[in-house]
Design a protein around this motif. Structure first.
Motif, PDB file in Angstrom:
ATOM      1  N   THR A   4      -7.386  13.572  -4.450  1.00  0.00           N
ATOM      2  CA  THR A   4      -8.170  13.063  -3.344  1.00  0.00           C
ATOM      3  C   THR A   4      -9.241  12.260  -3.631  1.00  0.00           C
ATOM      4  O   THR A   4      -9.798  11.528  -2.729  1.00  0.00           O
ATOM      5  CB  THR A   4      -8.749  14.308  -2.456  1.00  0.00           C
ATOM      6  OG1 THR A   4      -9.493  15.020  -3.448  1.00  0.00           O
ATOM      7  CG2 THR A   4      -7.331  15.138  -2.059  1.00  0.00           C
ATOM      8  N   VAL A   5      -9.449  12.084  -4.940  1.00  0.00           N
ATOM      9  CA  VAL A   5     -10.602  11.214  -5.254  1.00  0.00           C
ATOM     10  C   VAL A   5     -10.199  10.155  -6.421  1.00  0.00           C
ATOM     11  O   VAL A   5      -9.324  10.470  -7.106  1.00  0.00           O
ATOM     12  CB  VAL A   5     -11.909  11.976  -5.779  1.00  0.00           C
ATOM     13  CG1 VAL A   5     -13.111  11.454  -6.574  1.00  0.00           C
ATOM     14  CG2 VAL A   5     -12.403  13.086  -4.686  1.00  0.00           C
ATOM     15  N   ALA A   6     -10.681   8.813  -6.226  1.00  0.00           N
ATOM     16  CA  ALA A   6     -10.416   7.893  -7.260  1.00  0.00           C
ATOM     17  C   ALA A   6     -11.643   7.110  -7.470  1.00  0.00           C
ATOM     18  O   ALA A   6     -12.457   7.298  -6.724  1.00  0.00           O
ATOM     19  CB  ALA A   6      -9.195   7.184  -6.709  1.00  0.00           C
ATOM     20  N   TYR A  35      -2.955  -5.095  -3.493  1.00  0.00           N
ATOM     21  CA  TYR A  35      -3.397  -4.002  -3.332  1.00  0.00           C
ATOM     22  C   TYR A  35      -4.619  -3.782  -4.001  1.00  0.00           C
ATOM     23  O   TYR A  35      -4.965  -4.502  -4.991  1.00  0.00           O
ATOM     24  CB  TYR A  35      -2.456  -2.749  -3.521  1.00  0.00           C
ATOM     25  CG  TYR A  35      -1.565  -2.878  -4.892  1.00  0.00           C
ATOM     26  CD1 TYR A  35      -2.447  -2.259  -6.071  1.00  0.00           C
ATOM     27  CD2 TYR A  35      -0.632  -3.304  -5.017  1.00  0.00           C
ATOM     28  CE1 TYR A  35      -1.904  -2.476  -7.125  1.00  0.00           C
ATOM     29  CE2 TYR A  35       0.113  -3.463  -6.421  1.00  0.00           C
ATOM     30  CZ  TYR A  35      -0.869  -2.929  -7.473  1.00  0.00           C
ATOM     31  OH  TYR A  35      -0.178  -3.210  -8.702  1.00  0.00           O
ATOM     32  N   ILE A  36      -5.504  -2.685  -3.665  1.00  0.00           N
ATOM     33  CA  ILE A  36      -6.617  -2.432  -4.606  1.00  0.00           C
ATOM     34  C   ILE A  36      -6.264  -1.529  -5.595  1.00  0.00           C
ATOM     35  O   ILE A  36      -5.807  -0.437  -5.241  1.00  0.00           O
ATOM     36  CB  ILE A  36      -7.892  -1.933  -3.404  1.00  0.00           C
ATOM     37  CG1 ILE A  36      -8.212  -3.197  -2.545  1.00  0.00           C
ATOM     38  CG2 ILE A  36      -9.141  -1.648  -4.352  1.00  0.00           C
ATOM     39  CD1 ILE A  36      -9.319  -2.698  -1.391  1.00  0.00           C
ATOM     40  N   VAL A  72      -2.683   4.849   0.949  1.00  0.00           N
ATOM     41  CA  VAL A  72      -2.821   4.990  -0.455  1.00  0.00           C
ATOM     42  C   VAL A  72      -1.322   5.370  -1.033  1.00  0.00           C
ATOM     43  O   VAL A  72      -0.555   6.061  -0.501  1.00  0.00           O
ATOM     44  CB  VAL A  72      -3.431   6.234  -0.930  1.00  0.00           C
ATOM     45  CG1 VAL A  72      -3.488   6.649  -2.226  1.00  0.00           C
ATOM     46  CG2 VAL A  72      -5.039   5.845  -0.479  1.00  0.00           C
ATOM     47  N   LYS A  73      -1.032   4.657  -2.014  1.00  0.00           N
ATOM     48  CA  LYS A  73       0.406   4.970  -2.691  1.00  0.00           C
ATOM     49  C   LYS A  73       0.080   5.110  -4.133  1.00  0.00           C
ATOM     50  O   LYS A  73      -0.633   4.336  -4.895  1.00  0.00           O
ATOM     51  CB  LYS A  73       1.342   3.689  -2.752  1.00  0.00           C
ATOM     52  CG  LYS A  73       1.569   3.123  -1.172  1.00  0.00           C
ATOM     53  CD  LYS A  73       2.393   3.890  -0.503  1.00  0.00           C
ATOM     54  CE  LYS A  73       2.783   3.281   1.026  1.00  0.00           C
ATOM     55  NZ  LYS A  73       2.506   4.023   1.854  1.00  0.00           N
ATOM     56  N   PRO A  84      -3.332   5.386  -8.167  1.00  0.00           N
ATOM     57  CA  PRO A  84      -3.590   5.120  -6.752  1.00  0.00           C
ATOM     58  C   PRO A  84      -3.684   3.632  -6.487  1.00  0.00           C
ATOM     59  O   PRO A  84      -4.625   3.200  -7.106  1.00  0.00           O
ATOM     60  CB  PRO A  84      -4.771   6.231  -6.600  1.00  0.00           C
ATOM     61  CG  PRO A  84      -5.378   6.207  -7.631  1.00  0.00           C
ATOM     62  CD  PRO A  84      -4.366   6.205  -8.917  1.00  0.00           C
ATOM     63  N   HIS A  85      -3.045   3.087  -5.540  1.00  0.00           N
ATOM     64  CA  HIS A  85      -3.215   1.901  -5.172  1.00  0.00           C
ATOM     65  C   HIS A  85      -3.492   1.968  -3.628  1.00  0.00           C
ATOM     66  O   HIS A  85      -2.701   2.721  -2.900  1.00  0.00           O
ATOM     67  CB  HIS A  85      -2.181   1.110  -5.408  1.00  0.00           C
ATOM     68  CG  HIS A  85      -1.721   0.763  -6.970  1.00  0.00           C
ATOM     69  ND1 HIS A  85      -0.057   0.596  -7.232  1.00  0.00           N
ATOM     70  CD2 HIS A  85      -2.420   0.811  -8.005  1.00  0.00           C
ATOM     71  CE1 HIS A  85      -0.288   0.510  -8.634  1.00  0.00           C
ATOM     72  NE2 HIS A  85      -1.672   0.754  -9.119  1.00  0.00           N
ATOM     73  N   ILE A  86      -4.488   1.268  -3.233  1.00  0.00           N
ATOM     74  CA  ILE A  86      -4.741   1.226  -1.641  1.00  0.00           C
ATOM     75  C   ILE A  86      -4.423  -0.211  -1.071  1.00  0.00           C
ATOM     76  O   ILE A  86      -4.635  -1.146  -1.453  1.00  0.00           O
ATOM     77  CB  ILE A  86      -6.295   1.322  -1.636  1.00  0.00           C
ATOM     78  CG1 ILE A  86      -6.952   2.331  -2.151  1.00  0.00           C
ATOM     79  CG2 ILE A  86      -6.524   1.187  -0.078  1.00  0.00           C
ATOM     80  CD1 ILE A  86      -8.444   2.416  -2.100  1.00  0.00           C
TER      81      ILE A  86
END
Length: 114
Positions: A4-6, A35-36, A72-73, A84-86
């Protein structure tokens, strides 16, 4: 690993843009890849050392991935690890905290509290 946190390492200019525009659309590598790029707490040190070596004036943002939902993937990246990629812009409303990149006496990254 918390899912849940990145963390997003930013240049000082990128942090200023996030704070003024209330959204971060991505660093050049993010824009190129579509992606971010984000890191978990366990991945942030290696990301800092590998991609930001020798840079000064860096900041780090703590991001609540839960706010971003399906954008989020979790995808395989460096060393086969899931990152995690946004797949969207990063709104300031998803940033729990931010601050300068700080290293301890041992050179290890000290993550800002969320």
């Amino acid at each position: 690993m918390s899912d849940t946190v990145a963390y997003k390492i930013l240049t000082g200019e990128q942090l200023e843009r996030l704070l003024s525009d209330r959204v971060f659309t991505g660093a050049p590598v993010d824009l190129a890849d579509g992606y971010i790029h984000m890191s978990t707490a366990d991945q942030a040190q290696e990301t800092l050392d590998k991609h930001f070596a020798g840079q000064t004036g860096l900041a780090i943002a703590v991001v609540d991935l839960g706010v971003l939902g399906d954008a989020v993937k979790w995808e395989v990246s460096r060393g086969g690890a899931l990152f995690p990629h946004i797949y969207a812009d990063l709104p300031l409303s998803a940033v729990l905290a931010h601050g300068p990149v700080v290293r301890g006496d041992d050179g290890k990254l000290i993550l800002p509290p969320a």
